[in-house]
Design a protein around this motif. Structure first.
Motif, mmCIF file in Angstrom:
data_model
loop_
_atom_site.group_PDB
_atom_site.id
_atom_site.type_symbol
_atom_site.label_atom_id
_atom_site.label_comp_id
_atom_site.label_asym_id
_atom_site.label_seq_id
_atom_site.Cartn_x
_atom_site.Cartn_y
_atom_site.Cartn_z
ATOM 1 N N ALA A 175 0.835 -1.201 0.000
ATOM 2 C CA ALA A 175 0.000 0.000 0.000
ATOM 3 C C ALA A 175 0.868 1.250 0.000
ATOM 4 O O ALA A 175 1.962 1.267 0.570
ATOM 5 N N ALA A 301 -3.304 3.240 -4.172
ATOM 6 C CA ALA A 301 -3.170 2.034 -3.352
ATOM 7 C C ALA A 301 -3.399 2.394 -1.887
ATOM 8 O O ALA A 301 -2.470 2.797 -1.178
ATOM 9 N N VAL A 302 -4.639 2.263 -1.443
ATOM 10 C CA VAL A 302 -5.035 2.641 -0.088
ATOM 11 C C VAL A 302 -5.593 1.430 0.637
ATOM 12 O O VAL A 302 -6.480 0.741 0.124
ATOM 13 N N HIS A 327 -14.328 2.701 -0.532
ATOM 14 C CA HIS A 327 -13.520 1.781 -1.341
ATOM 15 C C HIS A 327 -14.296 1.291 -2.558
ATOM 16 O O HIS A 327 -13.729 1.164 -3.657
ATOM 17 N N ARG A 332 -11.346 0.618 -5.194
ATOM 18 C CA ARG A 332 -10.117 0.279 -4.460
ATOM 19 C C ARG A 332 -10.388 -0.912 -3.544
ATOM 20 O O ARG A 332 -10.455 -0.778 -2.324
ATOM 21 N N CYS A 338 -4.507 -2.368 -1.821
ATOM 22 C CA CYS A 338 -5.664 -1.524 -1.503
ATOM 23 C C CYS A 338 -6.862 -2.375 -1.098
ATOM 24 O O CYS A 338 -7.013 -3.517 -1.526
#
Length: 901
Positions: A175, A301-302, A327, A332, A338
């Motif tokens: 991430a 990228a979380v 999300h 994501r 993510c």
């Protein structure tokens, strides 16, 4: 640690056994090497993908908790006089079965309940659920996981259609942004937090912490949002609005894989109409909210991870859904680096979810829809299948109190400590017609409620089965110790009772391998990809293959035996139409004090080195050294307002109960709030059962109680004196004393505060140790008393009493007590608190993994160490799990400030 009774049969070979840690939901692999005497050396398993060889302080100390001194080793039955008598297994099992039959015959199956635990193995959980829901016919099976992650289950089922964690721990490595919401991961999931920090150091990932209080997790991150308690939904509703208004959603993903987006967005605009409204409701500055929103939306990228600060809330399910919405709206999810991620609290909370351990679920992630009831009934060939959801934990205990539940079997948990309104729970347990407890400890608060039968269950190291961690990874927990005395596995106990109830054919499993194979077969039964939980690849495992099972992430259907790291990147949700459902959320009811009489919000949670109610970690002297006493953390300004001082005492009270805790000033606390640990019980402290002061308000979707914001009052409590006593066995304190008990090398210690004077303590010591050699220092006028008790040339006990605020550090006395070779010829030096061997006082323990004290770390900084990395190279402190690194950084900052001054 050597065990205290002989083991039956030949000792197990002294070779490392791969097993899994019994603490948090990280699910770390462990290498246990038996010593042939009932103990074992413990190390992290470098081949296990959850931890890659690392262990936290608790896991590293597992070898110190294997003794049998606190174990229940034989079935026990309560007699008419209230005492307990040892009985054989045949009599015990017959008594349980006969008691259940009697209650069912008189009151019906709905008068029977099981209360289970995330400490059970999946195979134990499966049989308990099968017996109750399929054969007794009662739906009332629930678990202490209700207190841990039920809101995540409810949130994921509402939105995904299934209780599915989409991602993998590898996402924490890749991430670019990790958001921790209501999670003190540095203390509660330290092995995972170390991975996050390594990602930050090596790849430049950023970490944001969202929490009302400044915890150890928030000390070395990129942004901290100290939002008002209960305002998480507002913050993430505002994020969804921000994403939509700036065209940052993934229109293609929404169109193909999500329904309800427009209604959810309209609802989010009502909850969070503007940035200023979010700022007002969360108590945050608008600029810091805007910075967080920009960071989240601009970083592809979380990972957003959460724990009890989200779950343990009267609106926890909506908080989870608000995170999932963001999300989903951006696609994501299910991709490397993510996704939303629930950090589970217990080692097998997820395994319990898989087998229907929650009252609102059936086995294999099925619910109570008529088709699902029918499917499970046909698979089990069950004679009386439960037809509706059962009572969740808090409601279950209310039904016990009201007399609607007449028989309760508690397995591997301590509800008289951990449940809200714990005093009422403990009292209610004493009213049951049949109260059975399966346990591995001889004494805890639930056992103090006087069950009719106590059944000795296998402990970690003796158990054999599987557990599932937070990333859906199934791992084997293997036995490396023989079963002591008459101890039996939980699955065996359940199966034997089932056979006595007339269900022998359905509970004739030869062992955990056969149970697991059945569990796997049910997961695949009439599934065909319609249910998330499918481990059909394991349905035909032989015992040999089961014993050799490698860690694997479900789903692992027959066509995909190596498992599935991630889900939902290309949709495929487990709803009727395969789409995720974004759902309108309730307007946040921000937590607030109830009245002038109850002006503060009580938050509860875990400490770094302890676990649940101390029945395991409390046996380790090393783990008790960092936080030896139960304390309440309070902001210094609030402390001044209420007349409290550091290391003084305070009573926290409300409509449910009260506790008395030591005061710890913490500028990281939010004004108007308190934080107290969950671990101490009536077994380990005199006035610290925090569950007695926790409200029972529950989330309407999940039934999870609000344990983070109970309106409470606080007031000063004063004692005339304070002290400590170290003894080889229990030492009773004068009536009215406040005390906390902890393990030390060679025996136990009690730290106490008291109004009793030297004369009373002198009389107590002389009565207790009549035949011993006693050396005393007495100052009646000054209120001080010290003594050393010697027997056969060995220090048997030591007691120090001083006026409040005048007690010396006890580390030197503790060290002399721990050393059997330290014959105390120099008794006056001992009573003066001086070291007998010339060693410097180590001070309080900072690094529990390697036993490094405050004095050594301060000396290293004074000697030129410039960073925690240099401290690690010199002393090893902070080089294992890293949970002490925030404290080491603070010590370094204080050292630099002293030099600068």
């Amino acid at each position: 640690m050597r065990r205290d009774v002989d083991q039956p049969g030949p000792p197990m070979p002294p070779a490392a056994i791969r097993t899994t840690c019994p603490y948090c939901g990280v699910g770390c692999g462990v290498l246990a090497t038996p010593d042939g005497r009932g103990g074992a050396a413990i190390a992290g398993d470098p081949s296990h993908p959850a931890n890659l060889g690392r262990l936290c302080s608790k896991g590293a100390a597992l070898g110190e908790t294997l003794g049998l001194g606190s174990r229940v080793l034989h079935p026990l039955r309560r007699t008419a006089s209230g005492s307990y008598e040892r009985i054989g297994w045949e009599a015990a099992l017959d008594a349980v079965a006969d008691g259940l039959k009697s209650v069912i015959a008189t009151h019906g199956p709905d008068a029977v309940a099981f209360y289970l635990s995330g400490q059970l193995l999946t195979e134990d959980y499966y049989l308990a659920n099968k017996l109750m829901k399929g054969f007794i016919g009662s739906p009332h099976v629930d678990t202490n996981s209700r207190l841990c992650m039920a809101s995540t289950v409810a949130g994921q089922r509402r939105v995904f259609g299934s209780d599915t964690v989409p991602g993998s721990y590898e996402d924490l490595d890749s991430a670019d942004l990790i958001v921790l919401v209501g999670s003190n991961a540095a203390w509660c999931h330290p092995v995972l937090f170390r991975r996050m920090q390594q990602n930050r150091a090596q790849r430049g990932a950023r970490i944001v912490v969202i929490d009302p209080r400044a915890t150890a997790t928030s000390e070395d991150v990129d942004q901290v949002l100290r939002l008002a308690p209960g305002s998480d939904t507002l913050l993430f509703a505002g994020l969804l609005v921000h994403l939509a208004d700036r065209g940052l959603t993934d229109a293609d993903y929404l169109a193909r894989h999500v329904e309800g987006y427009e209604a959810a967005l309209t609802n989010a605009r009502e909850i969070a109409p503007s940035l200023e409204a979010v700022a007002r409701g969360t108590g945050l500055d608008a600029t810091e909210i805007a910075a967080f929103y920009a960071l989240w939306s601009e970083t592809p990228a979380v990972v957003t991870a959460w724990s009890q600060g989200v779950n343990q809330s009267a609106q926890g399910t909506d908080k989870v859904a608000a995170i999932l919405h963001c999300h989903l709206a951006t696609g994501r999810i299910g991709k490397p680096g993510c996704g939303p991620f629930s950090l589970t609290g217990q080692p097998n909370a997820m395994g319990g979810r898989e087998v229907g351990g929650l009252a609102n679920m059936l086995a294999a992630h099925m619910g109570y829809a008529p088709t699902e009831i029918d499917r499970v009934q046909r698979f089990w060939k069950a004679p009386r299948m439960a037809q509706s959801e059962g009572l969740k934990a808090v409601a279950m205990m209310e039904a016990v109190e009201a007399g609607r539940i007449r028989a309760l079997w508690v397995m591997a948990t301590n509800p008289a400590v951990s449940l809200p309104r714990a005093d009422r729970v403990r009292a209610a347990l004493g009213s049951l017609d049949l109260f059975v407890v399966s346990e591995n400890v001889l004494s805890n608060d639930t056992l103090a409620a006087r069950p009719h039968l106590i059944l000795p269950a296998a402990a970690w190291g003796e158990k054999d089965g599987t557990v599932t961690n937070s990333e859906r990874r199934i791992s084997r927990q293997r036995a490396f110790l023989s079963l002591p005395s008459e101890v039996k596995p939980d699955w065996w106990i359940i199966a034997q009772v089932a056979q006595r109830l007339g269900f022998a054919d359905a509970f004739a499993h030869a062992g955990p391998a056969a149970i697991y194979a059945e569990h796997a077969a049910l997961s695949a039964f009439e599934n065909e990809g319609r249910r998330d939980f499918d481990i059909g690849a394991h349905a035909g495992l032989t015992k040999h293959a089961y014993d050799a099972l490698q860690p694997v992430q479900w789903p692992a259907p027959a066509a995909r035996p190596l498992g599935t790291p991630r889900l939902f990147a290309e949709g495929g949700f487990f709803t009727a139409n395969g789409r995720a459902r974004m759902v309108p959320l309730a307007a946040p009811a921000l937590a607030s004090a109830a009245s002038e009489a109850l002006p503060l919000l009580l938050n509860t949670g875990r400490l770094r080195d302890h676990w649940h109610t101390l029945t395991r970690t409390g046996l380790s002297p090393r783990l008790s050294a960092h936080c030896a006493e139960p304390s309440v953390q309070i902001h210094p300004e609030d402390a001044r307002r209420y007349g409290l001082t550091e290391a003084g005492f305070a009573r926290i009270a409300n409509d449910h109960g009260s506790v008395v805790l030591k005061v710890a000033l913490d500028p990281g606390m939010t004004r108007g709030s308190l934080f107290a640990p969950i671990h101490w019980s009536a077994e380990t402290a005199s006035h610290a059962r925090i569950g007695a002061a926790v409200q029972a308000m529950c989330d309407p979707w999940s039934g999870q109680p609000e344990m983070k914001a109970t309106p409470s009052s606080i007031e000063q409590v004063t004692y005339a004196a304070q002290g400590f006593v170290l003894s080889r066995d229990a030492f009773l304190l004068p009536e009215g004393s406040w005390w906390s008990r902890l393990a030390v090398e060679g025996g136990e210690a009690r730290l106490f505060a008291t109004d009793a004077g030297p004369a009373e303590w002198m009389a107590a010591v002389r009565a207790r140790f009549e035949e011993a050699d006693l050396t005393e220092l007495v100052d009646m006028a000054g209120g001080a008393y010290r003594c050393a008790v010697i027997r056969d040339g060995r220090l048997l006990a030591a007691l120090f009493l001083a006026p409040f605020g005048g007690l010396p550090l006890w580390d030197s006395v503790k060290r002399a007590f721990a050393d059997p070779a330290a014959l105390p010829d120099n008794r006056l030096a001992l009573l003066a608190g001086r070291s007998l061997d010339g060693a410097s006082d180590p001070g309080p323990t900072v690094c529990a993994c390697f036993g490094v004290g405050l004095a050594a770390i301060r000396a290293a900084f004074a000697g030129g160490a410039a960073s925690p990395d240099e401290i690690g190279r010199q002393l090893k402190a902070g080089t294992n799990c890293g949970s002490c690194l925030p404290e080491i950084r603070r010590i370094g900052a204080q050292a630099r400030a002293t030099v600068a001054a």
